[in-house]
Design a protein around this motif. Structure first.
Motif: not given
Length: 143
Positions: A83-88, A56-64
């Motif tokens: 599905a896990a990424i979509a839920e996040w 979640e740290d990577w997703l929160d700082t990089k995905l956007h």
């Protein structure tokens, strides 16, 4: 490539598109990235060796940072990595990164597909063509 459970590992830099590879699809992701870059799409590739826990740290700082995120997995999509990424994304009030999920076909009819047929969606040239189509469609919607 495995550093620790729950950590995503950047493998190739890019800024427009991000391929998130889970399972035995990193080679396909890297080849698809090469093909996409030959079409002018800078493509990051990230190895995601664990679904639980998600990084979640990577997703929160990089995905956007990406115009589109694509999950690749070597099995069906129902209840999997995409599905896990979509839920996040649904649970994250600040992220609106478009997501496209790609995996193998779900087969519930009693038929069995051979390994090559099951992985056809993940063949790099087909994958790159499908992603380019997604990007064009999204550009039209944004215009």
């Amino acid at each position: 490539l495995f550093r620790s459970a729950g950590r995503f590992i950047p493998v190739h830099d890019g800024s427009e598109l991000c391929l998130l590879a889970s399972g035995d699809v990193l080679g396909e992701a890297l080849e698809a990235a090469r093909l996409l870059e030959s079409n002018g799409v800078t493509t990051a590739v990230v190895s995601c060796p664990s679904i639980k826990p998600l990084d979640e740290d990577w997703l929160d700082t990089k995905l956007h940072q990406f115009r589109l995120a694509v999950t690749l997995e070597d099995h069906g999509l129902l209840g999997g990595f995409g599905a896990a990424i979509a839920e996040w994304l649904v649970d994250s009030p600040t992220h609106r990164t478009p997501l496209w999920r790609c995996g193998t076909p779900e087969v519930f009819t009693g038929e069995s597909l051979d390994a090559n047929s099951r992985r056809a969606n993940l063949e790099p040239s087909r994958l790159a063509a499908q992603i380019l189509k997604q990007l064009r469609r999204r550009r039209k919607l944004a215009a």
